[in-house]
Design a protein around this motif. Structure first.
Motif, PDB file in Angstrom:
ATOM      1  N   ASP A  17       0.848  -1.193   0.000  1.00 55.58           N
ATOM      2  CA  ASP A  17       0.000   0.000   0.000  1.00 55.58           C
ATOM      3  C   ASP A  17       0.882   1.242   0.000  1.00 55.58           C
ATOM      4  O   ASP A  17       1.455   1.601   1.027  1.00 55.58           O
ATOM      5  N   LYS A  59       1.347   5.191  -0.258  1.00 58.33           N
ATOM      6  CA  LYS A  59       0.589   6.423  -0.066  1.00 58.33           C
ATOM      7  C   LYS A  59       1.103   7.551  -0.941  1.00 58.33           C
ATOM      8  O   LYS A  59       0.330   8.362  -1.464  1.00 58.33           O
ATOM      9  N   GLU A 102       6.235   7.055   0.919  1.00 59.04           N
ATOM     10  CA  GLU A 102       5.500   6.724   2.146  1.00 59.04           C
ATOM     11  C   GLU A 102       4.522   5.595   1.886  1.00 59.04           C
ATOM     12  O   GLU A 102       3.836   5.571   0.858  1.00 59.04           O
ATOM     13  N   GLY A 135       1.068   3.472   2.977  1.00 57.46           N
ATOM     14  CA  GLY A 135      -0.205   3.767   3.590  1.00 57.46           C
ATOM     15  C   GLY A 135      -0.449   2.913   4.818  1.00 57.46           C
ATOM     16  O   GLY A 135       0.367   2.064   5.205  1.00 57.46           O
ATOM     17  N   SER A 136      -1.598   3.120   5.433  1.00 55.18           N
ATOM     18  CA  SER A 136      -1.920   2.421   6.681  1.00 55.18           C
ATOM     19  C   SER A 136      -2.100   0.916   6.490  1.00 55.18           C
ATOM     20  O   SER A 136      -2.017   0.152   7.451  1.00 55.18           O
ATOM     21  N   TYR A 196      -0.476   7.782  -6.302  1.00 57.32           N
ATOM     22  CA  TYR A 196      -0.734   6.974  -5.112  1.00 57.32           C
ATOM     23  C   TYR A 196      -1.582   7.756  -4.119  1.00 57.32           C
ATOM     24  O   TYR A 196      -1.347   8.936  -3.874  1.00 57.32           O
ATOM     25  N   THR A 197      -2.550   7.088  -3.548  1.00 60.75           N
ATOM     26  CA  THR A 197      -3.424   7.732  -2.569  1.00 60.75           C
ATOM     27  C   THR A 197      -3.450   6.994  -1.243  1.00 60.75           C
ATOM     28  O   THR A 197      -3.927   7.522  -0.252  1.00 60.75           O
ATOM     29  N   GLY A 198      -2.952   5.778  -1.204  1.00 59.73           N
ATOM     30  CA  GLY A 198      -3.036   4.973   0.012  1.00 59.73           C
ATOM     31  C   GLY A 198      -4.426   4.393   0.162  1.00 59.73           C
ATOM     32  O   GLY A 198      -5.417   4.970  -0.278  1.00 59.73           O
ATOM     33  N   GLY A 199      -4.520   3.241   0.785  1.00 60.80           N
ATOM     34  CA  GLY A 199      -5.821   2.616   0.959  1.00 60.80           C
ATOM     35  C   GLY A 199      -6.076   1.513  -0.042  1.00 60.80           C
ATOM     36  O   GLY A 199      -5.289   1.277  -0.953  1.00 60.80           O
ATOM     37  N   ALA A 243      -6.309   2.031  -4.200  1.00 55.14           N
ATOM     38  CA  ALA A 243      -5.191   2.569  -4.987  1.00 55.14           C
ATOM     39  C   ALA A 243      -4.800   1.562  -6.067  1.00 55.14           C
ATOM     40  O   ALA A 243      -4.272   0.493  -5.778  1.00 55.14           O
ATOM     41  N   ASP A 284      -0.909   0.360  -6.539  1.00 52.50           N
ATOM     42  CA  ASP A 284      -0.163  -0.396  -5.538  1.00 52.50           C
ATOM     43  C   ASP A 284       0.424  -1.659  -6.160  1.00 52.50           C
ATOM     44  O   ASP A 284      -0.309  -2.457  -6.754  1.00 52.50           O
TER      45      ASP A 284
END
Length: 483
Positions: free
Chosen positions: A168, A170, A295, A297-298, A335-338, A341, A344
């Motif tokens: 993932d 971000k 970075e 993502g979560s 990339y947006t994260g989650g 995306a 990824d």
């Protein structure tokens, strides 16, 4: 005087029994050299010393493991030394065959030697082993492949478990950016921007960019400012361009380790710097902006957060099954994260036969070493052909790449060997210190115990004599009866 109960004798007997027990314990300690011979001697001390003994034995075994690992690495590295020699000879033949002083028959003869050298490369790769374990045939290596998504230069270590990993992401790494705008006049309350690259400076501009000072006279075109700064980009690490009607100063590389610092030294009422394309409504004479690193993502890896290290766009996973997996984020991705995306990447680690060495006394204290396939096919020289001049010329490039591959692998093995030598030294120190600590708990102080033994021996002798005296005391009653 009483004769049914000789209290004095009972007291002497009790003390004599205690002395005899202490004497027996002293004899046991002196004969065994241990202060603790059973749990009753010191229950807590016994528990602590047994844990220390387990650690000491583990550390000593880990030392032997590390020494065996060095032997294995030396075996592999020794074989690669000969691989290097073969590749150097192949390159020599390719260079020779590239010369048109050679006839086709000459090149055909050179090709015969090349073919034999390739066969020897494969033989070394297939037969080099340690304790029957193959080392150079790829079975001790890690294979990776990108199944989908945007990730570049994927690599994995011996810590990476085989499997499929969805990452993932971000954000990709960014550059540090500082924007320069100018006012129409000294009384302007709103900062305007340049109309185009042919716009000119309204006043002299004295500016410092990453420590390098520039002076631009009033009337200088924006394009000239950009060209002058770019001429020094190799020195300052900053490049300039025209973007969104402003002069933009950017780091030449991405990442938090790169920054751009811009300071206006004079005419600050006419110029403004900021880290956005829109000008500020008040004077800002200096700005320092660093780039950012890529970075995660979560959701981390396969939906689970992980520890990772990011240097620019290079990300290395530090925890979980994907530990050791490293890749470069494609800067062109969005990339947006989650979970939604689309960019990824999913990275598949096909096999992982890396060698794991237990170099500590506890679980997880291990070191993994991957050895890539060092045979001709993997090195890219399987089909090298020097029978023609063009083929020989192409062979030089292919062999150079193979030489570099072998050099990188040998360098890795050498680095691991040096690390293991330090590991062995450190384990030796740990064993010594733990043995000293365990000895203070478990072993007897012979001098002190000998003093106790001598004391108890004297007490035993005197106690025996006093018991005899106490037993004789009731006989005095006979004198009363005789009267």
């Amino acid at each position: 005087m009483r004769i049914n109960h000789n209290v004095a004798a009972l007291n002497a007997w009790r003390n004599l029994s205690q002395t005899n027990s202490l004497l027996n314990k002293s004899l046991e300690r002196l004969s065994s050299g241990l202060r603790i011979n059973r749990a009753a001697d010191d229950a807590a001390g016994l528990a602590i010393s047994e844990k220390m003994r387990a650690q000491i034995a583990g550390l000593q075994t880990a030392q032997r493991n590390a020494q065996d690992a060095i032997s294995l690495i030396q075996t592999a590295e020794g074989a690669l030394n000969e691989t290097h020699s073969i590749l150097q000879r192949m390159r020599e033949l390719a260079v020779q065959a590239s010369n048109d002083s050679m006839t086709d028959a000459d090149r055909a003869n050179l090709q015969k030697e090349v073919e034999q050298l390739i066969a020897e490369l494969d033989r070394i790769g297939n037969t080099t082993e340690f304790n029957t374990k193959k080392l150079l045939d790829g079975s001790a290596g890690v294979s990776t492949a990108i199944a989908s998504g945007k990730a570049l230069n994927v690599s994995a270590t011996g810590d990476t478990q085989a499997g499929s990993y969805t990452i993932d992401i971000k954000a990709a790494a960014t550059r540090g950016e500082v924007w320069l705008a100018q006012a129409d006049d000294a009384t302007s309350t709103f900062w305007t921007t340049f109309s185009d690259v042919n716009a000119t400076l309204v006043k002299d501009l004295d500016i410092t960019v990453n420590g390098r000072r520039y002076f631009f006279a009033a009337g200088t075109k924006v394009q000239d400012v950009i060209d002058t700064v770019n001429a020094d980009s190799a020195l300052t690490g900053v490049e300039a361009d025209f973007n969104a009607n402003a002069i933009r100063f950017r780091t030449t590389d991405v990442g938090s380790a790169r920054q751009v610092s811009v300071t206006i030294n004079s005419n600050t009422t006419f110029f403004n710097v900021a880290n956005a394309s829109t000008g500020a409504t008040s004077d800002v004479n200096a700005a320092t902006v660093a780039g950012t690193d890529a970075e995660l993502g979560s959701l981390g890896v396969n939906g689970t957060p992980v520890n990772y290290e990011a240097v620019g766009n290079r990300i290395t996973i530090l925890s979980g099954p994907a530990k050791g997996l490293s890749f470069t984020v494609d800067a062109s991705g969005t990339y947006t994260g989650g979970s939604n995306a689309d960019d990824d990447p999913t990275i598949t680690v096909g096999t992982n036969g890396a060698l794991t060495f237990q170099i500590g006394a506890n679980t997880g204290q291990s070191l993994s070493v991957a050895i890539d396939d060092m045979r001709s096919q993997a090195l890219g020289v399987k089909t090298v052909d020097v029978s023609t001049r063009s083929g020989a010329s192409n062979a030089i490039s292919a062999i150079d790449s193979a030489i570099n591959t072998v050099s990188v692998q040998r360098a890795r093995l050498g680095a691991v060997q040096n690390r293991l030598e330090h590991t062995i030294a450190n384990l030796g120190v740990a064993v010594e210190n733990l043995q000293a600590a365990e000895s203070r708990i478990r072993d007897v102080d012979m001098a002190l115990e000998m003093a106790n033994f001598t004391r108890n021996q004297i007490l035993l002798q005197s106690g025996t004599a006093m018991l005899a005296q106490a037993n004789a005391m009731p006989q005095a009653v006979l004198q009363l009866l005789g009267r």
